[in-house]
Design an enzyme around this catalytic site. Structure first.
Site, PDB file in Angstrom:
ATOM      1  CD  GLU A 131      -3.278  -0.786   1.973  1.00  0.00           C
ATOM      2  OE1 GLU A 131      -3.650   0.664   2.617  1.00  0.00           O
ATOM      3  OE2 GLU A 131      -3.335  -1.980   2.967  1.00  0.00           O
ATOM      4  CG  HIS A 164       7.228 -29.202   4.377  1.00  0.00           C
ATOM      5  ND1 HIS A 164       8.147 -30.250   5.616  1.00  0.00           N
ATOM      6  CD2 HIS A 164       8.022 -28.552   6.786  1.00  0.00           C
ATOM      7  CE1 HIS A 164       8.313 -30.309   6.615  1.00  0.00           C
ATOM      8  NE2 HIS A 164       8.604 -29.164   7.155  1.00  0.00           N
ATOM      9  CE  LYS A 211     -12.007  -1.007   1.206  1.00  0.00           C
ATOM     10  NZ  LYS A 211     -11.930   0.165   2.742  1.00  0.00           N
TER      11      LYS A 211
END
Ligand code: PA5
Length: 317
Positions: free
Chosen positions: A203, A219, A312
């Site tokens: 951001e 892993h 948004k």
């Protein structure tokens, strides 16, 4: 507000709130709901509660729903700096449907309105900040409610003492990251901190960044290092806590050696501070400064989050 000034203010935001703590012993579990700059509060609180040996499950939720096991008798926090984040509002509604009165935290917005309408506990945040710059306020409030506030003053003093050293270190890390995709490898104890680094770099510096966690990364992730084409576009940072499991600390050393064998010189950071909370806040603050210095190197204004706003807006129609 100027982001540099707001970040300077972070140590002052860390202080016990003048409120009564909740008796968390009586709940079956604790759930935090929040997104982005507000969601990280739940992640950090969960990390701290687990380090304090909490005996009930703690979950940090990033989405619209409450999992089925969250039922009456759970403590649910709905945290949204603006108070208008639809995922968090949806969780607040779901909690009400399950006879849970969520604790609401916002600077206003629809969450404050809902709290008033439904007679829910609501704690107000100071207005005027982008959510991610109000982390100290939000976290201090939540930790005070959870009864973890005694050490907040000493954490604040510690950060003030360390301020110049943190900024110097952050500048070096920003230079190290410049021109590459930052990869932050953290131990499990520091997973939430590494996520804060990622989101702040996203951001503030408008830059991709990713994280992976030890021991899990041993892993899978490590095999991905084979490919020099993708490996060479990344810069690697490893962070660990002195109280990590000894086998995890050994894994940090192995990871460093492994990266060196691939011709990569990673930066390794050991969390500084006497208490775990101090060390978490030290690393969070360091990462926040890294993201600002990186924004400066890339000549971006740290404040606008244009793409989040576009999304948004699209969702609001
Ligand atoms: O930094 C941001 O602006 C975002 O990550 C927001 O925090 C996120 O979109 C959620 O908004 P709010 O914190 O207001 O609930």
């Amino acid at each position: 507000m100027n982001p540099w000034v707001m970040l300077e203010e972070f140590p002052m935001q860390i202080r016990g709130a003048n409120i009564e703590s909740l008796n968390i012993e009586i709940y079956k579990g604790i759930a935090f709901s929040g997104m982005g700059g507000s969601g990280i509060v739940g992640d950090l609180a969960k990390t701290l509660l687990e380090k304090h040996n909490i005996h009930v499950p703690v979950v940090s939720l990033r989405g619209y729903s409450l999992p089925p096991y969250v039922e009456e008798g759970w403590l649910v926090f709905c945290i949204s700096y603006s108070g208008n984040t639809e995922e968090t509002l949806s969780v607040a509604q779901s909690a009400l449907e399950r006879n849970i009165k969520p604790v609401c935290i916002s600077s206003g917005g629809r969450l404050a309105e809902l709290a008033q309408k439904e007679n829910l506990p609501h704690f107000s945040l100071p207005e005027g900040y982008p959510p991610r710059y109000a982390l100290g306020h939000m976290l201090s409030l939540v930790l005070s409610l959870l009864g973890i506030k005694n050490t907040l003053e000493s954490c604040s003093s510690f950060l003030k003492e360390k301020k110049e050293a943190i900024k110097e270190e952050a500048k070096k890390i920003a230079h190290y990251f410049e021109g590459y995709i930052p990869v932050v490898y953290a131990t499990q104890l520091l997973e939430s901190v590494a996520f804060r680094w990622k989101t702040q770099i996203n951001e503030n510096a408008k830059t991709l960044c990713y994280t992976a966690v030890l021991p899990e990364l041993h892993h899978n992730e490590v095999v991905g290092l084979d490919n020099p084409i993708t490996r060479n576009v990344c810069s690697f940072l490893l962070m660990f806590d002195p109280e990590d499991h000894p086998r995890v600390i050994k894994r940090v050393q192995i990871t460093e050696e492994l990266l060196r064998d691939f011709g990569v010189a990673p930066r390794v950071i050991k969390a500084e501070g006497e208490s775990f909370l101090q060390r978490i806040l030290y690393l969070v603050h360091l990462g926040d400064w890294v993201s600002l210095y990186l924004s400066e190197l890339y000549k971006y204004d740290p404040l606008p989050v244009k793409t989040i706003d576009i999304i948004k807006n699209k969702l609001s129609v």
